[in-house]
Design a protein around this motif. Sequence first.
Motif, PDB file in Angstrom:
ATOM      1  N   ARG A   1       0.839  -1.208   0.000  1.00 32.14           N
ATOM      2  CA  ARG A   1       0.000   0.000   0.000  1.00 32.14           C
ATOM      3  C   ARG A   1       0.869   1.252   0.000  1.00 32.14           C
ATOM      4  N   LEU A   2       1.937   1.209   0.797  1.00 33.05           N
ATOM      5  CA  LEU A   2       2.850   2.353   0.849  1.00 33.05           C
ATOM      6  C   LEU A   2       3.508   2.579  -0.510  1.00 33.05           C
ATOM      7  N   ALA A   3       3.940   1.501  -1.169  1.00 35.63           N
ATOM      8  CA  ALA A   3       4.574   1.625  -2.483  1.00 35.63           C
ATOM      9  C   ALA A   3       3.609   2.227  -3.498  1.00 35.63           C
ATOM     10  N   ILE A   4       2.349   1.814  -3.445  1.00 40.30           N
ATOM     11  CA  ILE A   4       1.339   2.359  -4.357  1.00 40.30           C
ATOM     12  C   ILE A   4       1.096   3.831  -4.055  1.00 40.30           C
ATOM     13  N   GLY A   5       0.953   4.156  -2.769  1.00 35.96           N
ATOM     14  CA  GLY A   5       0.749   5.552  -2.386  1.00 35.96           C
ATOM     15  C   GLY A   5       1.912   6.428  -2.794  1.00 35.96           C
ATOM     16  N   GLN A   6       3.128   5.905  -2.653  1.00 39.69           N
ATOM     17  CA  GLN A   6       4.321   6.658  -3.034  1.00 39.69           C
ATOM     18  C   GLN A   6       4.336   6.938  -4.534  1.00 39.69           C
ATOM     19  N   ALA A   7       4.040   5.916  -5.347  1.00 33.38           N
ATOM     20  CA  ALA A   7       4.051   6.091  -6.801  1.00 33.38           C
ATOM     21  C   ALA A   7       2.976   7.069  -7.251  1.00 33.38           C
ATOM     22  N   LEU A   8       1.803   6.976  -6.639  1.00 28.16           N
ATOM     23  CA  LEU A   8       0.710   7.862  -7.042  1.00 28.16           C
ATOM     24  C   LEU A   8       0.973   9.295  -6.610  1.00 28.16           C
ATOM     25  N   THR A   9       1.646   9.468  -5.468  1.00 24.54           N
ATOM     26  CA  THR A   9       1.962  10.814  -4.984  1.00 24.54           C
ATOM     27  C   THR A   9       2.874  11.546  -5.954  1.00 24.54           C
ATOM     28  N   ALA A  10       3.785  10.817  -6.587  1.00 26.02           N
ATOM     29  CA  ALA A  10       4.707  11.439  -7.539  1.00 26.02           C
ATOM     30  C   ALA A  10       3.986  11.957  -8.781  1.00 26.02           C
ATOM     31  N   ARG A  11       2.771  11.469  -9.006  1.00 26.36           N
ATOM     32  CA  ARG A  11       1.941  11.905 -10.130  1.00 26.36           C
ATOM     33  C   ARG A  11       2.714  11.911 -11.455  1.00 26.36           C
ATOM     34  N   PRO A  12       3.233  10.772 -11.853  1.00 24.27           N
ATOM     35  CA  PRO A  12       3.948  10.696 -13.133  1.00 24.27           C
ATOM     36  C   PRO A  12       2.975  10.821 -14.296  1.00 24.27           C
ATOM     37  N   ARG A  13       3.479  11.117 -15.465  1.00 25.51           N
ATOM     38  CA  ARG A  13       2.621  11.170 -16.643  1.00 25.51           C
ATOM     39  C   ARG A  13       2.155   9.770 -17.009  1.00 25.51           C
ATOM     40  N   ILE A  14       3.022   8.781 -16.762  1.00 22.04           N
ATOM     41  CA  ILE A  14       2.683   7.389 -17.030  1.00 22.04           C
ATOM     42  C   ILE A  14       2.931   6.586 -15.762  1.00 22.04           C
ATOM     43  N   LEU A  15       1.919   5.843 -15.329  1.00 26.26           N
ATOM     44  CA  LEU A  15       2.040   4.989 -14.155  1.00 26.26           C
ATOM     45  C   LEU A  15       2.029   3.541 -14.615  1.00 26.26           C
ATOM     46  N   LEU A  16       3.046   2.776 -14.216  1.00 26.44           N
ATOM     47  CA  LEU A  16       3.193   1.383 -14.616  1.00 26.44           C
ATOM     48  C   LEU A  16       3.009   0.502 -13.390  1.00 26.44           C
ATOM     49  N   LEU A  17       2.037  -0.394 -13.450  1.00 26.39           N
ATOM     50  CA  LEU A  17       1.683  -1.232 -12.305  1.00 26.39           C
ATOM     51  C   LEU A  17       1.821  -2.697 -12.686  1.00 26.39           C
ATOM     52  N   ASP A  18       2.655  -3.428 -11.959  1.00 27.53           N
ATOM     53  CA  ASP A  18       2.875  -4.848 -12.226  1.00 27.53           C
ATOM     54  C   ASP A  18       2.291  -5.652 -11.071  1.00 27.53           C
ATOM     55  N   GLU A  19       1.080  -6.165 -11.263  1.00 29.61           N
ATOM     56  CA  GLU A  19       0.372  -6.922 -10.220  1.00 29.61           C
ATOM     57  C   GLU A  19       0.409  -6.166  -8.881  1.00 29.61           C
ATOM     58  N   PRO A  20      -0.030  -4.910  -8.856  1.00 37.65           N
ATOM     59  CA  PRO A  20       0.168  -4.099  -7.651  1.00 37.65           C
ATOM     60  C   PRO A  20      -0.704  -4.487  -6.469  1.00 37.65           C
ATOM     61  N   PHE A  21      -1.805  -5.183  -6.725  1.00 37.44           N
ATOM     62  CA  PHE A  21      -2.744  -5.471  -5.638  1.00 37.44           C
ATOM     63  C   PHE A  21      -2.728  -6.931  -5.202  1.00 37.44           C
ATOM     64  N   GLY A  22      -1.805  -7.719  -5.737  1.00 40.41           N
ATOM     65  CA  GLY A  22      -1.793  -9.147  -5.479  1.00 40.41           C
ATOM     66  C   GLY A  22      -1.604  -9.519  -4.023  1.00 40.41           C
ATOM     67  N   ALA A  23      -0.863  -8.687  -3.256  1.00 43.61           N
ATOM     68  CA  ALA A  23      -0.566  -9.021  -1.858  1.00 43.61           C
ATOM     69  C   ALA A  23      -1.599  -8.464  -0.884  1.00 43.61           C
ATOM     70  N   LEU A  24      -2.637  -7.820  -1.402  1.00 46.23           N
ATOM     71  CA  LEU A  24      -3.603  -7.154  -0.531  1.00 46.23           C
ATOM     72  C   LEU A  24      -4.816  -8.040  -0.256  1.00 46.23           C
ATOM     73  N   ASP A  25      -5.390  -7.867   0.941  1.00 47.54           N
ATOM     74  CA  ASP A  25      -6.620  -8.580   1.254  1.00 47.54           C
ATOM     75  C   ASP A  25      -7.764  -7.957   0.451  1.00 47.54           C
ATOM     76  N   PRO A  26      -8.886  -8.677   0.273  1.00 49.08           N
ATOM     77  CA  PRO A  26      -9.964  -8.190  -0.611  1.00 49.08           C
ATOM     78  C   PRO A  26     -10.476  -6.800  -0.271  1.00 49.08           C
ATOM     79  N   GLY A  27     -10.653  -6.502   1.010  1.00 48.67           N
ATOM     80  CA  GLY A  27     -11.171  -5.185   1.388  1.00 48.67           C
ATOM     81  C   GLY A  27     -10.201  -4.072   1.044  1.00 48.67           C
ATOM     82  N   THR A  28      -8.937  -4.274   1.376  1.00 49.49           N
ATOM     83  CA  THR A  28      -7.916  -3.268   1.071  1.00 49.49           C
ATOM     84  C   THR A  28      -7.748  -3.114  -0.432  1.00 49.49           C
ATOM     85  N   ARG A  29      -7.858  -4.224  -1.137  1.00 52.67           N
ATOM     86  CA  ARG A  29      -7.729  -4.191  -2.593  1.00 52.67           C
ATOM     87  C   ARG A  29      -8.791  -3.288  -3.205  1.00 52.67           C
TER      88      ARG A  29
END
Length: 257
Positions: A146-174
């Motif tokens: 979650r922290l890694a996702i929040g960090q990447a989104l905070t940077a607000r890049p023009r292109i965001l690349l996500l490689d299975e970003p939610f695989g380790a999360l429980d269903p509710g958090t996902r």
Amino acid sequence: MSFVSVRDIWQSYDGRPILERVNLDVDEGEFVSIVGASGCGKSTFLRLLLAEERPTKGEIRIDGGEPAQEPNPERGVVFQRYSVFPHMTVRENIVAAEAFKTRLGFLGRAARRAALARADETLERIGLSHVAGAYPATLSGGMQQRLAIGQALTARPRILLLDEPFGALDPGTRLAMHDFLVELRGETAMTVFMVTHDLEEGFKLGDRVLVFDKPRWDPHDPNAWGATITYDFNARDGGIPFQPRDAFDNIGERDVA
């Protein structure tokens, strides 16, 4: 002119083809989900978009610019395994993402105060405000992701690349992170490429769903051919597919990159 232009991309490792004849045009602000069997080059394609790798053949241009030689701040990435700064607290990891956007890589006093306030808002949205002062090593794997996702989104890049970003999360958090991604994308109009093994997730979040597969198969040598985009679905129109890709039409003898 498309925002992301992929032209005749081939990628091989030690002579073994991974991707062949990949062509793609993506408009700015589109969300592209990428699905396909394991080993068909999905993550390789993300690394090429990131400019972490250079293609064996072909080129990728962003907004008409020259092909990138290395990763840069306009491309943000979240890999399947979380990647955050272990020597920084949770809050400092989020603030660091804002600092990366500056030319010198650091924030002045006033800018840092504002970044800290925004970091606290972000941590509240991703459910990590209660561990803002903790270090990543003390968090669970799902919390680190979650922290890694929040960090990447905070940077607000023009292109965001996500490689299975939610695989380790429980269903509710996902689901909560799905909402956060959709909200922030609406605020920034960033272009997103997401690799996922969850087809439902791909259609839920994506404007388009690309299917990577090997259209040619040699039973005696399964690694003889690489993968390409075999289907391009419009996820916002009931999953109706565009025309199947014709990258391998009219090919006779083996075409070597």
